[in-house]
Scaffold this motif. Structure first.
Motif, PDB file in Angstrom:
ATOM      1  N   ILE A  89      60.882  20.977  19.838  1.00 17.44           N
ATOM      2  CA  ILE A  89      60.263  20.427  18.264  1.00 17.44           C
ATOM      3  C   ILE A  89      60.832  21.348  17.233  1.00 17.44           C
ATOM      4  O   ILE A  89      61.599  21.627  16.702  1.00 17.44           O
ATOM      5  CB  ILE A  89      58.904  19.809  18.180  1.00 17.44           C
ATOM      6  CG1 ILE A  89      58.759  18.919  19.237  1.00 17.44           C
ATOM      7  CG2 ILE A  89      58.671  19.787  16.405  1.00 17.44           C
ATOM      8  CD1 ILE A  89      57.397  18.148  19.131  1.00 17.44           C
ATOM      9  N   ALA A  90      60.633  23.335  17.512  1.00 18.02           N
ATOM     10  CA  ALA A  90      61.053  23.553  16.781  1.00 18.02           C
ATOM     11  C   ALA A  90      62.813  23.353  16.577  1.00 18.02           C
ATOM     12  O   ALA A  90      63.315  24.440  15.617  1.00 18.02           O
ATOM     13  CB  ALA A  90      60.109  24.769  17.252  1.00 18.02           C
TER      14      ALA A  90
ATOM     15  N   THR B 195      54.968  13.653  21.507  1.00 21.32           N
ATOM     16  CA  THR B 195      52.724  13.566  21.847  1.00 21.32           C
ATOM     17  C   THR B 195      53.049  12.355  22.750  1.00 21.32           C
ATOM     18  O   THR B 195      52.224  12.673  23.846  1.00 21.32           O
ATOM     19  CB  THR B 195      52.949  12.898  20.317  1.00 21.32           C
ATOM     20  OG1 THR B 195      53.110  13.971  19.689  1.00 21.32           O
ATOM     21  CG2 THR B 195      51.190  13.368  20.228  1.00 21.32           C
ATOM     22  N   TRP B 196      53.485  10.895  22.498  1.00 19.86           N
ATOM     23  CA  TRP B 196      53.721  10.438  23.608  1.00 19.86           C
ATOM     24  C   TRP B 196      53.832  10.200  25.385  1.00 19.86           C
ATOM     25  O   TRP B 196      52.794  10.128  26.263  1.00 19.86           O
ATOM     26  CB  TRP B 196      54.321   8.921  22.727  1.00 19.86           C
ATOM     27  CG  TRP B 196      54.407   7.755  24.020  1.00 19.86           C
ATOM     28  CD1 TRP B 196      53.374   7.129  23.937  1.00 19.86           C
ATOM     29  CD2 TRP B 196      55.889   7.351  25.148  1.00 19.86           C
ATOM     30  NE1 TRP B 196      53.672   5.891  25.064  1.00 19.86           N
ATOM     31  CE2 TRP B 196      55.412   5.979  26.423  1.00 19.86           C
ATOM     32  CE3 TRP B 196      56.334   8.524  25.129  1.00 19.86           C
ATOM     33  CZ2 TRP B 196      55.724   5.906  27.057  1.00 19.86           C
ATOM     34  CZ3 TRP B 196      57.116   7.463  26.670  1.00 19.86           C
ATOM     35  CH2 TRP B 196      56.642   6.215  27.964  1.00 19.86           C
ATOM     36  N   PHE B 197      54.833  11.242  25.086  1.00 18.04           N
ATOM     37  CA  PHE B 197      55.123  11.524  26.586  1.00 18.04           C
ATOM     38  C   PHE B 197      53.868  12.527  26.800  1.00 18.04           C
ATOM     39  O   PHE B 197      53.518  12.848  28.083  1.00 18.04           O
ATOM     40  CB  PHE B 197      56.451  12.719  26.843  1.00 18.04           C
ATOM     41  CG  PHE B 197      57.349  11.998  26.555  1.00 18.04           C
ATOM     42  CD1 PHE B 197      58.068  11.425  28.259  1.00 18.04           C
ATOM     43  CD2 PHE B 197      58.199  11.495  25.714  1.00 18.04           C
ATOM     44  CE1 PHE B 197      59.023  10.313  27.745  1.00 18.04           C
ATOM     45  CE2 PHE B 197      59.270  10.880  25.418  1.00 18.04           C
ATOM     46  CZ  PHE B 197      60.404  10.702  27.197  1.00 18.04           C
ATOM     47  N   LEU B 198      53.614  13.152  25.820  1.00 18.18           N
ATOM     48  CA  LEU B 198      51.972  14.404  26.805  1.00 18.18           C
ATOM     49  C   LEU B 198      51.091  13.380  26.782  1.00 18.18           C
ATOM     50  O   LEU B 198      49.951  13.412  27.788  1.00 18.18           O
ATOM     51  CB  LEU B 198      51.909  15.308  24.783  1.00 18.18           C
ATOM     52  CG  LEU B 198      50.465  16.428  25.676  1.00 18.18           C
ATOM     53  CD1 LEU B 198      50.528  16.916  26.997  1.00 18.18           C
ATOM     54  CD2 LEU B 198      50.257  16.569  23.987  1.00 18.18           C
ATOM     55  N   TYR B 199      50.708  12.390  26.235  1.00 21.44           N
ATOM     56  CA  TYR B 199      50.056  10.745  26.105  1.00 21.44           C
ATOM     57  C   TYR B 199      49.527  10.921  27.860  1.00 21.44           C
ATOM     58  O   TYR B 199      49.114  10.306  28.758  1.00 21.44           O
ATOM     59  CB  TYR B 199      49.869  10.321  25.296  1.00 21.44           C
ATOM     60  CG  TYR B 199      49.069   8.546  26.004  1.00 21.44           C
ATOM     61  CD1 TYR B 199      47.735   8.551  25.905  1.00 21.44           C
ATOM     62  CD2 TYR B 199      49.783   8.104  25.438  1.00 21.44           C
ATOM     63  CE1 TYR B 199      47.309   7.455  26.110  1.00 21.44           C
ATOM     64  CE2 TYR B 199      50.119   6.415  26.554  1.00 21.44           C
ATOM     65  CZ  TYR B 199      48.767   6.606  26.592  1.00 21.44           C
ATOM     66  OH  TYR B 199      47.935   5.209  27.036  1.00 21.44           O
TER      67      TYR B 199
ATOM     68  N   ILE C  91      60.766  11.902  16.283  1.00 16.98           N
ATOM     69  CA  ILE C  91      60.918  13.243  17.248  1.00 16.98           C
ATOM     70  C   ILE C  91      59.154  13.107  18.317  1.00 16.98           C
ATOM     71  O   ILE C  91      58.938  13.795  19.125  1.00 16.98           O
ATOM     72  CB  ILE C  91      61.565  14.401  17.141  1.00 16.98           C
ATOM     73  CG1 ILE C  91      63.201  13.309  16.806  1.00 16.98           C
ATOM     74  CG2 ILE C  91      61.268  15.207  18.434  1.00 16.98           C
ATOM     75  CD1 ILE C  91      64.122  14.696  16.612  1.00 16.98           C
ATOM     76  N   CYS C  92      57.987  14.260  17.094  1.00 13.07           N
ATOM     77  CA  CYS C  92      56.867  14.907  17.373  1.00 13.07           C
ATOM     78  C   CYS C  92      56.035  13.747  18.260  1.00 13.07           C
ATOM     79  O   CYS C  92      55.713  13.400  19.090  1.00 13.07           O
ATOM     80  CB  CYS C  92      56.454  15.053  15.841  1.00 13.07           C
ATOM     81  SG  CYS C  92      57.444  16.647  15.659  1.00 13.07           S
TER      82      CYS C  92
END
Length: 389
Positions: A107-108, A74-78, A69-70
Motif C-alpha cells: 500500500i505504501a 483488508t478484505w484479503f486479510l479478513y 485498495i486499502c
C-alpha cells in the motif's frame, strides 16, 4: 415396477455475492472494514480541503483510489483470518504479522506512485507507466508502511476481539437457554415426582363404596378425584399459582381423603387476605398435606386435625401445615419409609432452591399444642430467579 411419482431434489439456496465474499460474520467484517477506512478517508480528505490545493478534486479521487485498495487488501486479510480460524491464536497472530506487513508495504509503495503524479481529474494512465523505484522517497515509504501496518494490524486485532466477543455472547445465550430448559425440566420432574399413592387409595375407596352399594358416594368420589387430577395435570404447565388456588386444590385433595376417613379427618383453613395476592410454586404444599394424611390420620384411630394457614410477615409469606402428632426430622432422604418426611420434604427443598436459591426455607417443628408443624417461608416474588437477557 416403476413408481408413479418422481423424487425431485430440493434446490439448495445459492449463496449471494455478499455471502461468498464474507462467509463468516459478514456484518462485523463489513462494518469494521468500511468503518476503519472510512475514518481514514475522512481525515485524508479533510487534510486536502484544509490545504486547498489547485488540484483538490484530483487528489480526492486519488484518495478514493487508495482507500479502495486499502479496503480490498483488508478484505484479503479478513479471508486469511477466516481461513485459519479454529487453528489457534498462533496462526491468527502470524497472519497479523507477515501477510499484514507485506500488505502495508504494498500500500505504501502504491501510495507513493499515486502521490508523486499530480495529474488531471480521473487520469490514471500514469499507473501503466514503468516506475523508477530509485527515485522513490524510501524513508517516507517505510514511515507510511508502518502507519498502514498499524491500521491493518489494529483492524485485525479489533476484528478478532469483536468476533470472539460475539462467540462468547452467543455461547452465554445458548448456556442461559440450556439452563432455563434444564431448570424447567428439573422443576417439572420434581413436580411429577410427588407420590400419587392417594390415587390408589381413592380407587380402593371407590371399590369399597361400590361393593357396599354406596353408588352416590362412589360417583362423587370419582368426580372429585377426576377434578383433582385434571387440575394437577392441566396445571402442569404453570410454574406459579395463586395462594388461594393452591390451597383450594389441596382442600379438594382433603375432601377426597375424607371420603376414606370420614370420622378421623378434620381440617381447617386460615388464609390471611393479604396472602391472596402472592404467587407460589404450584403443588408446593401438596407433600405436606399428603404427609399429614398419610402419617397423621392413617397412623391412628383417633380423630386428627389438620390446619392449613397462610400469613404475610413483612416482605415474606409463611405457609404452614400442622397436624396432631409429633415429627422427627430424618437424618437423610432415604428415611421416608420410616418417618414419612424424606422424599416429600426433599422435593419441596429442591423446588424452593430451584425457584428462590437460598431465599426460601422449609422448617419442621413440634409446637406447644402437640401438633407437628411444617412451615414454608417464601420471599417477595421479585426474588424468584429470572433469566438474564
Amino acid at each position: 415396477m416403476k413408481p408413479d411419482f418422481a423424487l425431485v431434489p430440493i434446490e439448495a439456496r445459492r449463496p449471494s455475492l455478499f455471502d461468498r465474499l464474507f462467509p463468516v460474520k459478514r456484518d462485523l467484517a463489513i462494518k469494521s472494514i468500511f468503518g476503519v477506512w472510512g475514518v481514514y478517508f475522512f481525515f485524508a480528505v479533510s487534510r486536502i480541503l484544509y490545504g486547498t490545493p489547485s488540484n483538490a478534486d484530483a487528489l480526492i479521487v486519488q484518495r478514493i483510489l487508495m482507500t479502495s485498495i486499502c479496503i480490498t487488501l483488508t478484505w484479503f486479510l479478513y479471508r486469511l483470518l477466516v481461513a485459519v480460524r479454529g487453528s489457534g491464536m498462533r496462526a491468527a497472530i502470524f497472519m497479523l504479522i507477515l501477510p499484514t506487513m507485506i500488505f502495508a508495504i504494498y500500500i505504501a509503495v502504491l501510495d507513493q506512485i499515486v502521490v508523486n503524479d499530480e495529474v488531471a481529474l480521473f487520469d490514471f494512465t500514469y499507473l501503466l507507466d514503468p516506475s523508477d523505484f530509485a527515485s522513490f522517497d524510501w524513508p517516507y515509504i517505510w514511515d507510511d508502511a508502518f502507519t498502514r501496518y498499524f491500521i491493518l494490524a489494529s483492524w485485525g486485532a479489533l476484528y478478532l476481539a469483536l468476533s470472539h466477543s460475539q462467540d462468547v455472547q452467543r455461547m452465554m445465550v445458548h448456556s442461559r437457554q440450556l439452563e432455563r430448559v434444564n431448570r424447567e425440566s428439573e422443576l417439572r420432574a420434581l413436580r411429577y415426582q410427588l407420590n400419587p399413592h392417594f390415587v390408589f387409595n381413592a380407587l380402593n375407596s371407590v371399590s369399597s363404596l361400590i361393593i357396599d352399594r354406596e353408588n352416590r358416594q362412589a360417583e362423587k368420589l370419582v368426580d372429585d378425584l377426576a377434578d383433582y387430577m385434571r387440575a394437577v395435570l392441566t396445571g402442569g404447565a404453570q410454574d406459579m399459582i395463586a395462594v388461594e388456588q393452591e390451597i383450594a386444590q389441596q382442600v379438594r385433595y382433603l375432601e377426597i381423603e375424607r371420603m376414606r376417613f370420614p370420622d378421623r379427618l378434620r381440617y381447617s383453613v386460615d388464609i390471611d387476605p393479604a396472602a391472596n395476592g402472592w404467587n407460589i410454586p404450584a403443588l408446593i404444599i401438596q407433600p405436606l398435606i399428603e404427609n399429614a394424611v398419610k402419617y397423621g390420620v392413617s397412623g391412628t384411630d383417633q380423630p386428627v386435625n389438620i390446619i392449613i394457614s397462610a400469613q404475610t410477615e413483612g416482605d415474606r409469606l409463611r405457609i404452614s401445615v400442622a397436624n396432631d402428632g409429633r415429627v422427627k426430622r430424618p437424618v437423610n432422604r432415604t428415611d421416608d419409609r420410616t418417618t414419612g418426611t424424606g422424599t416429600g420434604l426433599a422435593n419441596i427443598e429442591d423446588r424452593l432452591k430451584a425457584f428462590y436459591g437460598e431465599n426460601a426455607s422449609l422448617l419442621l417443628a413440634n409446637n406447644m399444642d402437640g401438633m407437628a408443624t411444617a412451615t414454608i417461608i417464601l420471599p417477595d416474588p421479585s426474588l424468584i430467579f429470572q433469566d438474564i437477557g
